[in-house]
Design an enzyme around this catalytic site. Structure first.
Site, PDB file in Angstrom:
ATOM      1  CB  SER C  21      -0.888  -0.003   1.245  1.00  0.00           C
ATOM      2  OG  SER C  21      -1.620   1.191   1.327  1.00  0.00           O
ATOM      3  CG  ASN C  67       7.024   7.067   3.642  1.00  0.00           C
ATOM      4  OD1 ASN C  67       5.957   7.605   3.930  1.00  0.00           O
ATOM      5  ND2 ASN C  67       7.249   5.778   3.888  1.00  0.00           N
ATOM      6  N   GLY C  70       2.373  10.495   5.007  1.00  0.00           N
ATOM      7  CA  GLY C  70       1.111  10.617   5.714  1.00  0.00           C
ATOM      8  C   GLY C  70       0.043   9.955   4.867  1.00  0.00           C
ATOM      9  CG  ASN C 124      -2.062   1.795   7.637  1.00  0.00           C
ATOM     10  OD1 ASN C 124      -1.369   1.416   8.570  1.00  0.00           O
ATOM     11  ND2 ASN C 124      -1.740   2.808   6.854  1.00  0.00           N
ATOM     12  CB  CYS C 127      -2.734   5.069  11.252  1.00  0.00           C
ATOM     13  SG  CYS C 127      -4.252   4.189  11.594  1.00  0.00           S
ATOM     14  N   GLY C 262       7.222  -2.912  -1.937  1.00  0.00           N
ATOM     15  CA  GLY C 262       7.015  -1.476  -1.775  1.00  0.00           C
ATOM     16  C   GLY C 262       8.059  -0.660  -2.507  1.00  0.00           C
TER      17      GLY C 262
END
Ligand SMILES: Cc1cc2nc3c(=O)[nH]c(=O)nc-3n(C[C@H](O)[C@H](O)[C@H](O)COP(=O)(O)OP(=O)(O)OC[C@H]3O[C@@H](n4cnc5c(N)ncnc54)[C@H](O)[C@@H]3O)c2cc1C
Ligand SMILES: Cc1cc2nc3c(=O)[nH]c(=O)nc-3n(C[C@H](O)[C@H](O)[C@H](O)COP(=O)(O)OP(=O)(O)OC[C@H]3O[C@@H](n4cnc5c(N)ncnc54)[C@H](O)[C@@H]3O)c2cc1C
Ligand SMILES: Cc1cc2nc3c(=O)[nH]c(=O)nc-3n(C[C@H](O)[C@H](O)[C@H](O)COP(=O)(O)O)c2cc1C
Ligand SMILES: Cc1cc2nc3c(=O)[nH]c(=O)nc-3n(C[C@H](O)[C@H](O)[C@H](O)COP(=O)(O)O)c2cc1C
Ligand code: FES
Ligand code: FES
Lengths: 314, 280, 314, 280
Positions: C21, C67, C70, C124, C127, C262
């Site tokens: 993702s 990274n 966000g 996910n 977070c 990824g």
């Protein structure tokens, strides 16, 4: 006059460069004068003799390494008889790293190693706590607090707590160590990792898993050092992946008052001596008068408030 | 048993200087299909070696080969007069493949000399070397040393096939009695080797035996050593990180005084007492 | 006939290679036929529109990257209107990644995204949980259990829980997710890290910290995938630092039934297609009949018993 | 304001093929102290470019330079007839230093062509290019295109000093009216630039303005564009990871319809409407 000294509690180091535990020994004196270093840090010892983990004990991963040396130890008596006297010839302070499987054993070893010739004790609380569920003391604030409290009672020497990256509670653990009386934090030990040989299909380490160290680990340990420096008032010693003088500078800017060099010494055995020269050159050319001016000079603005305690990757 | 164990037990830290220097490559060429000879232009300081010692090589990094740790390599030859340091190596993985890319004039950083080499005690007149494959690299400087000291040398060189046998002429020039054995000709089996060595013992006698690497040969020489009361030494290998004694990754187990002890191959070795060694 | 398929709960993928993702989008269709992939996984979306973090959002570290993108999101409605229809043209199942700041919001988004065209939902949970102390749901077994329980009630689609490496409780979290009804685990998201520009003395990311991904992260994520595969019965999808077909094989051997790619796609955009070919070649030359035979074939002997749950580096 | 905004708003995904190919280096040579010209032997497939587009370069890895991410680079020239792709670059850090090590015959992998290029609408007869420094790289193919389309071109080229001014002859060959400005001669300030452009507007008129990079120039052109109702485009830069639209790291903020919106430089850009752009 350029001032390279750094202060770690009551201890003044002539410069902020020292070796990391387990990646340094008397033998390095065959390469350069060990007295150029800010301090000497010994491999972790245990009270009893131990033989360490099965081989292979190291393996290579892309641009870094894993190790599962464990803590082979000749025991406390041999250490007092041979190692402490060896370092007596140097001015640099001797930091002795110790470990044990329970708080009581830890404390009694701490007491027994508090002898002349030892300037500070680094407590490797990244080792498994066999009384609990085998998780390292430094994985939780509670167990960190408990062990450091006992250790604090066991010695008058400065106590450096060496943290682990194998936790989601870096700042809480750092604060627990401070509260329980640690004089400094070493951030950090290696990160649990694994590699498998796809030809034999066997783990590349005899111990199945091991700790990641070296350049790949730097951004993680730097983040931890920064988080700790922001959340405690005791000095933070940065450790993890430092391979160049630029890396040293990066950690100092992040807030570390000194740094430990581990794996890099395996690749370039003179690296610590070179870093001291490189740091001097950098400070001079950048117009700094002292290492102190560089420490914690990160320009993190408002960002730092909201973010320091963020422990989830975004 | 009354074989005098050689002093391979941990010695107090010897503070001989160790150097980490960048050397220009003079030659780096195939010796046969599997092995390559690397010749470095080396300063005098690092050429005060003992046969059996090694260097720790910082292999070059390129787009496709990115070895990280150094690689240990026995000294195949050290020649202070010519200022040359020789390595004989087999291309096996990332590090040695990277070594193989070095061309004349490029530089290679080497750390050494390292470790404890072979002993040739004053009263050892008749020496036996038993080497297989790349083991020759380790034993070659010992042969030269024996020659300089005027000792008698028998060299049993074993390999898969005729063309894998290297340096036979070199050993002969040094006055050695060279006995080549190959798998192809069916002469390299342990039984045959035992017969040859026992004949030698019966004939001129053997005062000391040297070998490296192979498990089969280790067992054979241990047995012969015990039977005939002949001391010996073996050079061993183990994966290394630091190469100088700091990291403790390179340990192997040894029998000593009825106990099993761990020793660092880079420091207490790579040369160990034959009888104390444990095969793997 | 070589069988490349892999089973993730009720879902059969035609091969075990899919994107991670946030590192994949419709645009990759300009490079190769996306239908060669085992599945399609979308960037995490939130219900509302969000703009994401300040720039710079990425930086380079030795051989890898950080990274702090966000979760910029065009919102649920735009996603349903544009993205789901786009992927309808492919046979490969569409996995939608979602996120929210509280269990209730999470569950309602999960319900609303359970529409035709979506084959499974990846949650996910790395977070931050804004109801608790800002730590990610997946940092603790308790919060993981709570959120997955609610999500389980909200949808009939397969639920994949994406774990975080920012925890000292990998196996406990994995078990909590399983117990609460997750159908598979994705192991894992990025590891919190930091880099500072020593010239400007500013953090290299606008967000101060960010997640480490790429080759440097592989040994850590592989260790987690192995630990999870050993401790739960639901399938584990490996993710972290996979850059070559050898890395794919290493994860499968460790016990992952499939992998997500990824950062490698940023460096080599055709890499996933190449890995499928490479895996086929490997299996054929090694005499395997199926991917299944490779999965979990690590030769870990007795070591695994004592060591799997070790979460302290030795 | 009645400037027609150019269609830089997100377009539906265009499925033009993008190629990732390895090209042989034909030349890689210094142009002046700071810039280098890289000429690649490129297949026809990747030479269907629009001025303003870019490629994403996989810089070579060596012992001392280990860039990890790709590096975006504007197309300086694309020549389907010669099979050549040109880049003009400034050595700034690890990636571009690695590019500078490439020698003739070595190969470089490039991904592209990428992004949205410049528009030259049918009724734009008098075009103004304003470039500073390496910005020339981005605008050079636009000049060629304008020449091919038979448009009138004025090129204001600004640099620190005379010898940093590149490609003036190239622009002149294309029939452009070239106006060099330098810091050294004190001619490059915004005031002077404004006077020159306003004179041009008063003289022949300007139908569209193009620029890239510099904040000062952006502001000047935005102001002139508003005053004189002249549309324009700007090529912008932002750090990139994927280069094709997947990662969302390359966003910049733009004014659009009274709101601030984020757009991906690699995808909705790198060429944007002049008035929507926000300097930094
Ligand atoms: C004291 C000593 C002397 C040696 N002398 C020679 C010599 O003269 N000629 C020669 O060809 N080889 C010699 N070797 C073996 C040589 O070090 C290995 O072949 C080499 O390290 C393999 O590296 P690689 O990256 O090519 O292989 P890989 O298999 O990719 O290596 C992976 C890792 O395993 C280590 N490793 C692999 N094989 C060995 C081994 N046999 N011993 C120690 N570490 C190993 C590597 O150093 C590396 O860290 C010696 C080893 C030792 C310990
Ligand atoms: C669409 C586009 C076209 C460009 N065209 C050209 C050109 O034709 N000629 C030229 O010389 N330069 C051009 N640049 C800038 C060029 O990409 C950077 O100079 C280069 O990436 C610097 O890399 P480095 O490793 O040498 O520098 P470093 O500063 O070490 O780079 C560190 C990181 O920051 C990124 N970065 C640094 N500067 C820039 C920048 N200005 N823009 C985007 N990312 C940056 C790098 O890609 C890398 O990820 C262009 C940039 C973009 C976005
Ligand atoms: C071979 C090896 C042995 C180590 N032994 C110890 C040890 O005994 N005690 C300890 O606290 N840390 C030990 N460490 C961890 C290091 O001290 C250091 O924390 C870690 O390697 C990160 O630093 P680096 O990336 O610079 O190597 C060891 C590391 C390595 C590589
Ligand atoms: C630029 C970028 C954006 C990402 N965005 C997301 C995201 O939106 N949701 C998510 O679950 N993971 C996200 N990730 C994490 C990846 O899915 C993956 O877990 C991680 O990068 C490790 O895999 P890799 O090393 O192969 O990149 C992102 C990673 C990167 C590098
Ligand atoms: S290789 Fe480090 S102790 Fe031997
Ligand atoms: S660089 Fe990845 S979206 Fe633009």
């Amino acid at each position: 006059m350029l001032d390279l000294t750094t202060q770690i509690g009551s201890l003044t180091l002539k410069n902020p460069i020292m070796p990391a535990s387990g990646t340094f020994s008397e033998e390095l004196a065959q390469l350069f004068d060990l007295d150029v270093l800010g301090a000497h840090v010994t491999k972790t010892i245990t009270r009893e003799k131990r033989s360490g983990n099965p081989t292979p004990r190291v393996c290579e991963v892309r641009g870094s390494m894993l190790n599962s040396i464990g803590i082979p130890s000749k025991g406390l008596d041999a250490f007092k008889a041979n190692v402490i006297p060896f370092y007596d010839r140097y001015d640099a302070p001797l930091i002795v790293s110790i470990s044990a499987g329970s708080t009581d054993e830890f404390a009694s070893l701490c007491e027994d190693i508090s002898v002349p010739g030892v300037a500070a004790i680094e407590v490797n609380i990244s080792c498994p706590n066999i009384e609990e569920d085998g998780k390292a003391f430094a994985m939780r604030p509670s167990t960190t607090h408990a062990v450091i409290t006992k250790l604090r009672q066991a010695t008058d020497l400065p106590l450096w707590a060496k943290l682990t990256p194998n936790t989601g509670e870096t700042t809480e653990v750092a604060k627990a160590a401070e509260e329980a009386g640690a004089d400094a934090l070493v951030v950090s030990n290696t990160l649990l990792a694994m590699a498998i040989d796809i030809h034999t299909r066997r783990p590349k380490l005899g111990n199945l898993m091991g700790g990641l160290s070296g350049p790949a680990f730097k951004p993680i340990a730097l983040r931890m050092a920064y988080q700790c420096a922001k959340s405690v008032d005791i000095p933070v010693i940065g450790c993890g992946g430092i391979s160049t003088v630029d890396d040293v500078i990066e950690y100092l800017i992040a807030g570390a008052v000194a740094v430990q060099i581990g794996t890099a010494t395996f690749i370039e055995p003179h690296i610590m001596a070179r870093m001291i020269d490189g740091l001097e050159t950098y400070l001079t050319t950048q117009g700094f008068q002292s290492v102190r001016q560089l420490v914690g000079s990160v320009d993190d603005k408002e960002a730092s408030d909201g973010m320091v305690f963020m422990e989830a990757a975004p | 048993m009354n074989i005098v164990p050689l002093p391979t037990s941990p010695t107090p830290i010897e503070m001989m200087p160790v150097f980490d220097v960048s050397c220009a490559v003079k030659r780096n060429e195939p010796v046969n299909g599997e092995y390559r000879l690397l010749v470095l232009d080396a300063p005098h300081s690092i050429l005060q070696c003992t046969p059996g010692q090694f260097f720790h090589l910082l292999c070059p990094v390129s787009e496709h080969l990115q070895p990280y740790l150094r690689r240990p390599m026995s000294i195949y030859g050290y020649y202070p007069d010519q200022g040359e340091l020789h390595f004989l190596y087999k291309v096996t993985g990332e590090g040695t493949s990277a070594l193989a890319t070095l061309t004349t004039g490029q530089s290679l950083t080497v750390l050494g000399p390292l470790g404890r080499g072979f002993d040739i005690l004053p009263d050892w007149q008749n020496l036996l070397l038993v080497a297989r494959g790349v083991g020759l690299a380790t034993l070659a400087p010992l042969a030269l040393q024996a020659h300089k000291l005027g000792r008698n040398l028998t060299a049993i060189c074993s390999a898969r096939s005729e063309d894998m046998l290297m340096s036979l002429d070199y050993f002969r020039e040094l006055g050695a009695d060279v006995i080549p054995l190959t798998d192809d000709t069916g002469t390299s089996d342990v039984g045959n080797m035992r017969r040859i060595i026992e004949a030698k013992i019966a004939d001129t006698g053997i005062d000391a035996m040297y070998t490296c690497g192979s498990n089969r040969i280790l067992k054979l020489l241990q047995s012969l050593g015990k039977t005939h009361n002949i001391p010996g030494q073996i050079a061993l290998e183990q994966q290394m990180a630091c190469g100088i004694g700091m990291c403790q990754c390179c340990v192997r187990a040894f029998h000593r005084k009825g106990k099993t002890v761990n020793e660092r191959v880079c420091r207490e070795g790579p040369v160990f007492d034959l009888q104390e060694a444990i095969g793997c």
